[in-house]
Design a protein around this motif. Structure first.
Motif, short mmCIF file in Angstrom:
data_model
loop_
_atom_site.label_atom_id
_atom_site.label_comp_id
_atom_site.label_asym_id
_atom_site.label_seq_id
_atom_site.Cartn_x
_atom_site.Cartn_y
_atom_site.Cartn_z
N ASP A 152 0.93 -1.55 0.10
CA ASP A 152 -0.05 0.01 0.39
C ASP A 152 1.01 0.95 -0.24
OD1 ASP A 152 -2.50 -1.39 -0.09
OD2 ASP A 152 -2.60 -1.53 2.16
N LEU A 153 1.89 1.19 0.54
CA LEU A 153 3.22 2.71 0.90
C LEU A 153 3.63 2.59 -0.73
CD1 LEU A 153 3.57 2.38 4.44
CD2 LEU A 153 1.74 3.46 3.30
N PRO A 154 4.21 3.36 -0.74
CA PRO A 154 5.68 3.21 -1.54
C PRO A 154 6.82 3.67 -1.41
CG PRO A 154 4.55 5.85 -2.07
CD PRO A 154 4.09 4.44 -0.52
N ILE A 155 7.43 2.53 -2.11
CA ILE A 155 8.49 0.99 -1.37
C ILE A 155 9.50 2.24 -0.80
CG2 ILE A 155 9.87 1.74 -3.66
CD1 ILE A 155 11.05 -1.59 -3.48
N GLY A 156 10.23 3.80 -1.47
CA GLY A 156 10.89 4.48 -0.78
C GLY A 156 11.00 4.59 0.30
N VAL B 276 11.43 11.62 9.21
CA VAL B 276 10.94 9.90 8.56
C VAL B 276 9.49 10.56 9.39
CG1 VAL B 276 9.91 7.90 10.14
CG2 VAL B 276 12.68 8.29 9.42
N ALA B 277 9.08 11.57 10.66
CA ALA B 277 8.30 12.49 10.16
C ALA B 277 7.44 13.05 9.20
CB ALA B 277 7.77 12.52 11.43
N GLY B 278 8.49 13.27 9.07
CA GLY B 278 8.28 13.89 7.42
C GLY B 278 7.72 13.63 6.06
N LEU B 279 8.39 12.32 6.28
CA LEU B 279 7.95 11.07 5.18
C LEU B 279 6.38 10.60 5.56
CD1 LEU B 279 11.22 8.81 4.54
CD2 LEU B 279 10.10 10.52 2.96
N LYS B 280 6.22 10.77 6.34
CA LYS B 280 4.55 10.14 6.29
C LYS B 280 3.84 11.34 6.08
CE LYS B 280 0.69 8.06 8.88
NZ LYS B 280 -0.86 8.64 8.38
N LEU B 281 3.72 12.57 7.19
CA LEU B 281 2.79 13.21 6.37
C LEU B 281 3.18 13.89 5.21
CD1 LEU B 281 4.96 15.52 8.95
CD2 LEU B 281 2.90 15.38 8.57
N VAL B 282 4.26 13.57 4.42
CA VAL B 282 4.03 14.44 2.47
C VAL B 282 3.23 13.06 1.91
CG1 VAL B 282 5.97 16.28 3.06
CG2 VAL B 282 6.36 13.98 2.35
N HIS B 283 3.05 11.80 2.93
CA HIS B 283 2.75 10.75 1.99
C HIS B 283 1.13 10.84 1.78
CE1 HIS B 283 1.34 6.62 0.32
NE2 HIS B 283 0.48 6.86 1.59
#
Length: 104
Positions: free
Chosen positions: A52-56, A97-104
């Motif tokens: 469900d999530l982008p691999i990167g 890591v939190a930033g990656l979650k926020l922009v997903h």
């Protein structure tokens, strides 16, 4: 649900990394067994989350959680020295890591 599985898989990454270090080259049975079980479960969780999530994003979050928890555990047990610079860089990993979650 994928995010929760990914976080759990990241925690298990810290478990298998720590167990691998304690296995002394896989010569100690208990840490070697913990390593094997944790790495299989961690990889399975990562693979599930990647459906469900982008691999990167999934991989970066998984590695970030595992790395931070491994270092924090090592510092908490006295196996690794604590310093303000290490703490700052760990916070930077968590922020990334939190930033990656926020922009997903």
């Amino acid at each position: 649900m994928s995010w929760l599985i990914l976080v759990g898989a990241g925690v298990l990454e810290a478990v298998w990394a720590t167990a691998m270090g304690k296995s002394e080259g896989f010569t100690k049975l208990s840490p070697s067994v913990v390593f094997a079980v944790a790495i299989i479960a961690s990889m399975a969780g990562l693979a599930y989350a990647m459906r469900d999530l982008p691999i990167g994003t999934a991989y970066a979050v998984w590695v970030g959680i595992g790395a931070v928890l491994t270092v924090v555990y090592a510092m908490a047990t006295g196996e690794e020295a604590v310093s303000a610079l290490k703490a700052m860089f760990l916070v930077m990993i968590v922020a990334g890591v939190a930033g990656l979650k926020l922009v997903h």
